[in-house]
Design an enzyme around this catalytic site. Structure first.
Site, PDB file in Angstrom:
ATOM      1  N   HIS A  12       0.816  -1.216   0.000  1.00  0.00           N
ATOM      2  CA  HIS A  12       0.000   0.000   0.000  1.00  0.00           C
ATOM      3  C   HIS A  12       0.848   1.263   0.000  1.00  0.00           C
ATOM      4  O   HIS A  12       0.317   2.370   0.030  1.00  0.00           O
ATOM      5  CB  HIS A  12      -0.919  -0.034   1.238  1.00  0.00           C
ATOM      6  N   LYS A  25       3.226   4.462  -1.132  1.00  0.00           N
ATOM      7  CA  LYS A  25       3.349   5.364  -2.280  1.00  0.00           C
ATOM      8  C   LYS A  25       4.632   6.166  -2.090  1.00  0.00           C
ATOM      9  O   LYS A  25       4.660   7.152  -1.350  1.00  0.00           O
ATOM     10  CB  LYS A  25       2.160   6.314  -2.397  1.00  0.00           C
ATOM     11  N   ASP A  66       0.622  19.102  18.820  1.00  0.00           N
ATOM     12  CA  ASP A  66       1.224  20.312  19.366  1.00  0.00           C
ATOM     13  C   ASP A  66       1.791  21.189  18.249  1.00  0.00           C
ATOM     14  O   ASP A  66       1.144  21.356  17.218  1.00  0.00           O
ATOM     15  CB  ASP A  66       2.275  19.972  20.425  1.00  0.00           C
ATOM     16  N   LYS A  82      -4.157  10.666   4.998  1.00  0.00           N
ATOM     17  CA  LYS A  82      -3.610   9.969   6.159  1.00  0.00           C
ATOM     18  C   LYS A  82      -2.559  10.884   6.776  1.00  0.00           C
ATOM     19  O   LYS A  82      -1.355  10.655   6.651  1.00  0.00           O
ATOM     20  CB  LYS A  82      -2.973   8.629   5.775  1.00  0.00           C
ATOM     21  N   ASP A 133      16.905  10.108  -8.632  1.00  0.00           N
ATOM     22  CA  ASP A 133      18.337  10.423  -8.620  1.00  0.00           C
ATOM     23  C   ASP A 133      18.933  10.456  -7.214  1.00  0.00           C
ATOM     24  O   ASP A 133      20.015  11.031  -7.011  1.00  0.00           O
ATOM     25  CB  ASP A 133      18.604  11.766  -9.324  1.00  0.00           C
ATOM     26  N   HIS A 158      -9.359  10.741   1.480  1.00  0.00           N
ATOM     27  CA  HIS A 158      -8.386   9.661   1.310  1.00  0.00           C
ATOM     28  C   HIS A 158      -7.106   9.951   2.076  1.00  0.00           C
ATOM     29  O   HIS A 158      -6.145   9.180   2.030  1.00  0.00           O
ATOM     30  CB  HIS A 158      -8.080   9.476  -0.185  1.00  0.00           C
TER      31      HIS A 158
END
Length: 412
Positions: free
Chosen positions: A113, A115, A304, A299, A120, A297
């Site tokens: 899952h 991404k 603080d 996350k 380089d 979608h």
């Protein structure tokens, strides 16, 4: 939990495909040596085709490209799409490629899952945005709200090392080792990267080996340490008991705890269980906002004035106990403040705050269903450890026209 904090990074928040895709595609277009890209979803739509074009162009000028996709998340790419990449030398790796059984996809659990993109060894992207048109506003009401980060500085070397370890281990079909081993070489690589910003950061992963609970542990430690505010925006929010306990304790000691959750969860069990989840949190003083503009979608979270995280991990049983995930955790006042401004804008303009009176009362069968769904969902992260674990298998992508050649000893 063995992640290392690395100083001197410049980290930029990218919101939605409108900010993310142009930056990734531009960096790939300027690549001179290497592109390593991992994604759960790659669709053959206008976004996937644009990625396809920039990868082919980079490969033709001699850039080495490793593209990893998930067998469940990216199941329908055509032979022409894959074959044209392979023809120019792109190495395509598929996590857990399983043929359909009577038309059904059976590789549902333990998905790749993550991404991640590293270009380089100089710039990296980590977040929750896949390569599909539904991350763009012009997709319509179903367009997703999501986030990623662009990273420059010493942390890039650590992310680069991790992506290569994942490729090597996956093709050896072995259980994940501790990817931070050979610390001296990692340290030398990091020291060779210039400090370009003020952010301290760390890459935190979840796998089925030595890092099964690392992301959740970082969350819980940060919530426990919070004294002013906790803001979490998460698409699928059903953590386990310990996580929930830390949230309630934080709210009861006077911390401003706010959750931004999906207004319309797409899983029936989550809809049923949400009523009891909301009651438990609201009773402790947690404020809940439902994002109603379009599907959430994201996350992301902040605590603080310094701590923040952006990544691929939801706070649900799949992400916390089954999937391969990657988050970047950041300590930087400027980044924290910018993320806070964006999330507060979301709450003011695109969310509805849930009030206790909105929930009504539960009676009879509805009460029983909510109770069972609520406790099943919250206990599932512990139960999931009993399920069979996938060794993170990577196989080269094949097209129908290439299989005969490969089966007779041809080169990939």
């Amino acid at each position: 939990m063995h992640s290392r904090w690395i100083e001197g990074n410049d980290i930029r928040l990218l919101e939605n495909g409108e900010e993310f895709f142009p930056r990734v595609f531009a960096c790939i277009a300027n690549a001179s040596k290497e592109v390593v890209l991992e994604t759960f979803i790659l669709f053959e739509d206008k976004v996937g085709l644009q990625l396809h074009q920039v990868l082919i162009a980079a490969a033709r000028r001699g850039v080495q490209i490793d593209l990893t996709i998930d067998g469940f998340g990216s199941p329908d790419l055509s032979d022409d799409f894959i074959g044209s990449l392979i023809d120019v030398g792109v190495r395509i790796h598929v996590f857990d490629p399983v043929k359909r059984l009577l038309g059904w996809r059976v590789n549902v659990l333990r998905r790749m899952h993550r991404k991640i993109v590293v270009i380089d060894g100089e710039v990296a992207f980590v977040g929750g945005i896949n390569y599909s048109a539904d991350h763009l506003a012009d997709f319509g009401p179903a367009a997703k709200q999501d986030y990623s980060v662009e990273i420059h500085g010493p942390l890039v070397a650590e992310i680069h090392r991790f992506t290569h370890m994942a490729l090597a281990q996956g093709h050896r079909y072995q259980r994940p080792r501790q990817w931070w081993r050979n610390r001296s070489s990692v340290r030398n690589n990091v020291q060779g990267q210039p400090h370009v910003g003020t952010a301290a950061a760390t890459l935190v992963i979840r796998d089925n080996g030595h890092h099964q609970g690392d992301i959740e542990k970082h969350y819980r430690i940060a919530i426990r340490a919070a004294r002013k505010r906790v803001i979490i925006a998460n698409a699928y929010f059903f953590p386990g008991y310990r996580f929930m306990r830390e949230l309630r304790r934080a709210a009861r000691r006077g911390v401003d705890v706010r959750l931004i959750l999906q207004g319309e969860p797409d899983m029936p069990i989550v809809k049923i269980a949400a009523s009891m989840l909301y009651r438990t949190l609201l009773g402790a003083g947690v404020r809940i906002y439902e994002y109603c503009e379009r599907p959430l979608h994201g996350k992301v979270a902040l605590m603080d004035d310094e701590w923040a995280t952006v990544g691929s991990s939801n706070l649900d049983p799949l992400s916390l106990s089954l999937n391969l995930e990657a988050n970047v955790i950041i300590r930087d006042r400027g980044f924290n403040q910018h993320l806070q401004e964006r999330l507060e804008h979301l709450m003011r303009h695109n969310c509805k705050q849930v009030q206790r009176e909105d929930l009504g009362s539960l009676h009879g069968l509805e009460l029983v269903r909510s109770f069972v769904a609520y406790h099943f969902t919250r206990r599932y992260p512990a139960w999931a450890s009993w399920l069979p674990r996938h060794v993170p298998r990577l196989l080269p992508a094949l097209t129908d026209r290439l299989r005969p050649v490969l089966n007779h000893g041809g080169k990939e």
